[in-house]
Design a protein around this motif. Structure first.
Motif: not given
Length: 129
Positions: A41-53
């Protein structure tokens, strides 16, 4: 002003807003409340925000290039990089839709169309600059 880069930048900005609002609510938050490994879940949250950036930075670069705020010599490489990224995002999403066991339709995974438009307008805009 480069109209092609302006169109690409506006589509990318709209995609960013969609990602931060609808996608966050409909995809990220339910996934974070699902019952599976906390590390995933933490990794997926990071990936979501990588895409955002990436989406936001690409939007700002496209708009800056559209208004010639970045010199043509420096912008060409960035524009090709952005066009290739969005083009590969589209190809990958279409591939996943066709190969998915869940038989997800391209209508439901419509982001590929936005990615193709951004990639196309960016490539044309880079060649016009």
């Amino acid at each position: 002003m480069n109209i092609y880069l302006l169109i690409a930048g506006l589509i990318a900005l709209a995609t960013s807003v969609w990602h931060l609002t609808y996608a966050r609510k409909q995809f990220l938050m339910p996934m974070l409340h699902a019952d599976f490994d906390a590390t995933a879940q933490v990794i997926m949250r990071c990936v979501f925000h990588y895409v955002t950036v990436f989406l936001l930075l690409s939007s700002f670069v496209l708009l800056a290039c559209a208004f010639a705020a970045i010199a043509q010599m420096q912008s060409y490489g960035m524009l090709i990089f952005i066009a290739l990224n969005f083009g590969l995002f589209a190809i990958w999403q279409i591939y996943i839709a066709f190969m998915s066991d869940a038989s997800v339709s391209l209508k439901r995974l419509f982001q590929w169309l936005l990615f193709v438009l951004i990639a196309g307008f960016t490539a044309i805009g880079a060649l016009q600059a």
